[in-house]
Design a protein around this motif. Structure first.
Motif, PDB file in Angstrom:
ATOM      1  N   GLU A  30       4.355   1.755   5.064  1.00  0.00           N
ATOM      2  CA  GLU A  30       3.444   2.838   5.078  1.00  0.00           C
ATOM      3  C   GLU A  30       2.964   3.239   3.724  1.00  0.00           C
ATOM      4  N   LEU A  31       2.077   4.384   3.518  1.00  0.00           N
ATOM      5  CA  LEU A  31       1.391   4.570   2.101  1.00  0.00           C
ATOM      6  C   LEU A  31       2.399   5.318   1.499  1.00  0.00           C
ATOM      7  N   GLY A  32       2.264   5.260   0.110  1.00  0.00           N
ATOM      8  CA  GLY A  32       3.063   5.671  -0.841  1.00  0.00           C
ATOM      9  C   GLY A  32       2.603   5.956  -2.294  1.00  0.00           C
ATOM     10  N   LEU A  33       3.319   6.555  -3.238  1.00  0.00           N
ATOM     11  CA  LEU A  33       2.938   6.909  -4.516  1.00  0.00           C
ATOM     12  C   LEU A  33       3.874   6.203  -5.436  1.00  0.00           C
ATOM     13  N   LEU A  34       3.559   5.177  -6.124  1.00  0.00           N
ATOM     14  CA  LEU A  34       4.378   4.474  -7.257  1.00  0.00           C
ATOM     15  C   LEU A  34       4.360   5.258  -8.553  1.00  0.00           C
ATOM     16  N   VAL A  35       5.440   5.471  -9.005  1.00  0.00           N
ATOM     17  CA  VAL A  35       5.554   6.185 -10.466  1.00  0.00           C
ATOM     18  C   VAL A  35       5.102   4.985 -11.453  1.00  0.00           C
TER      19      VAL A  35
ATOM     20  N   GLY B 208      -1.607   1.584  -1.067  1.00  0.00           N
ATOM     21  CA  GLY B 208      -2.502   1.517   0.428  1.00  0.00           C
ATOM     22  C   GLY B 208      -3.420   2.506   0.180  1.00  0.00           C
ATOM     23  N   GLY B 209      -4.329   2.403   1.119  1.00  0.00           N
ATOM     24  CA  GLY B 209      -5.481   3.093   1.178  1.00  0.00           C
ATOM     25  C   GLY B 209      -5.388   4.898   1.345  1.00  0.00           C
TER      26      GLY B 209
ATOM     27  N   GLN C   2       4.549  -4.984   4.312  1.00  0.00           N
ATOM     28  CA  GLN C   2       3.210  -4.918   3.277  1.00  0.00           C
ATOM     29  C   GLN C   2       1.725  -5.222   4.039  1.00  0.00           C
ATOM     30  N   GLU C   3       1.813  -4.372   5.085  1.00  0.00           N
ATOM     31  CA  GLU C   3       0.670  -4.806   5.862  1.00  0.00           C
ATOM     32  C   GLU C   3      -0.714  -3.752   5.143  1.00  0.00           C
TER      33      GLU C   3
END
Length: 359
Positions: free
Chosen positions: A73-78, A93-94, A215-216
């Motif tokens: 799924e989507l996420g936020l990477l520090v 992701g978008g 990782q789609e």
């Protein structure tokens, strides 16, 4: 007297997948759900270097049918922590930037979850031009309630991943919302299909390989390697598709698809015509409603990688209609999810020895 609506009990397997936090490259929690529900029913379950889960039923069967639904799924990477302890991030992701501010997030760290809030300047502190502008990612941050970089780095590390905290909830009858129906719904469908086939008295002729792909959202990466390893004759990717039964959508451009209308069965260059025809035959025979989606190019799903793996794979795509894709509150009708499972079970049972989709 009006007909009483039947109660709908959501499948616990699906709910647990939706609760799992699994942005691309950080799929551990979703892997654990798959291992709990699907692996015990399969003849074998393998894992690989990208984090895919690959469960096989009837290993001596022919042809080889691969069912793929991505679990990421989507996420936020520090990526950075400033001196005041605010966390800056990159999107995985978008993600629509307008959807980011003001969200509760959970950051997965080596010491457990850390809660935070996505922040930006309040509207009162913006001038006229800024109020019209969608903030850039670097104009936003995550606030974890600390006062310094040192204190923040005692709780989180660079490279930790955050997900928005919007859990599963039934809205009305079988209509539900959740953070990541894209694509926990698809991962559930392919896993549940294997579970039902395994529980039946008569096994299918085919070897059925259900894959929860990784990782789609950042380039169909898990499907690329999984398909090379499985080397199927035939494959069905299961994802979500855009329901267009809401305001402000031009059906001339995007088609006419609705919640409760059944699976969206794709047709176009990415789709093998023999597979498409068999999907429709199975749906008609079982009385499963469906909607036909036309796509003139490689689709934005695992199907585009699967189709051209090795010497080529006879590929189909089945999608769950979904409103508000890539937002914190996606909506599906769970009846459509169930219909997708039923369709794939029928398709697997319809395959005969030697079928390969060549045309």
């Amino acid at each position: 007297m009006p007909k009483k609506a039947r109660s709908f009990t959501p499948p616990q397997f699906l709910v647990d997948l939706l609760d799992a936090r699994s942005p691309s490259g950080y799929e551990t929690e979703a892997q654990a759900v798959w291992d709990a529900y699907v692996a015990p029913k399969a003849d074998s379950t393998a894992r690989d270097a990208l984090g895919n889960r690959i469960s096989t039923l009837n290993p001596e069967g022919d042809p080889v049918l691969m069912l793929a639904g991505h679990m990421d799924e989507l996420g936020l990477l520090v990526t950075y922590v400033n001196k005041e302890g605010f966390l800056y991030f990159a999107t995985v992701g978008g993600i629509d930037r307008v959807m980011i501010p003001g969200r509760r997030v959970a950051i997965q760290t080596k010491n457990g979850l850390v809660r935070g809030v996505t922040g930006k300047r309040a509207v009162h502190l913006l001038d006229g031009d800024d109020r019209k502008r969608v903030p850039e990612v670097h104009d936003m941050w995550i606030d974890i309630g600390v006062g310094s970089r040192k204190e923040a780095l005692e709780r989180v590390s660079i490279g930790d991943i955050a997900t928005v905290e919007h859990g599963f909830e039934l809205m009305n009858k079988s209509v539900a919302l959740a953070r990541a129906f894209d694509n926990k719904a698809g991962a559930y469908v392919v896993g549940e299909t294997l579970v039902r086939l395994a529980s039946a008295r008569k096994k299918p002729a085919a070897r059925v390989v259900a894959v929860a792909t990784a990782q789609e959202e950042i380039g169909v990466r898990g499907a690329t390697t999984a398909t090379f390893g499985v080397n199927p004759h035939i494959a069905i990717a299961v994802d979500v598709g855009h329901a267009t039964d809401h305001p402000d959508v031009d059906k001339r451009r995007f088609g006419d698809f609705r919640l409760g209308g059944g699976p969206m069965i794709c047709r176009g260059p990415n789709i093998n015509p023999w597979v498409f025809d068999l999907l429709l035959t199975c749906a008609d025979r079982a009385g499963i409603p469906y909607q036909i989606e036309a796509d003139p190019r490689p689709t934005g799903t695992d199907a585009r990688a699967i189709q051209i793996a090795r010497a080529g794979v006879a590929t189909g795509l089945v999608s769950v209609p979904l409103r508000y894709m890539h937002t914190p509150c996606e909506i599906v009708d769970l009846e459509d999810v169930e219909a997708c499972v039923q369709l794939l079970v029928e398709f697997a049972r319809a395959l005969k020895h030697g079928d390969n989709g060549h045309w």
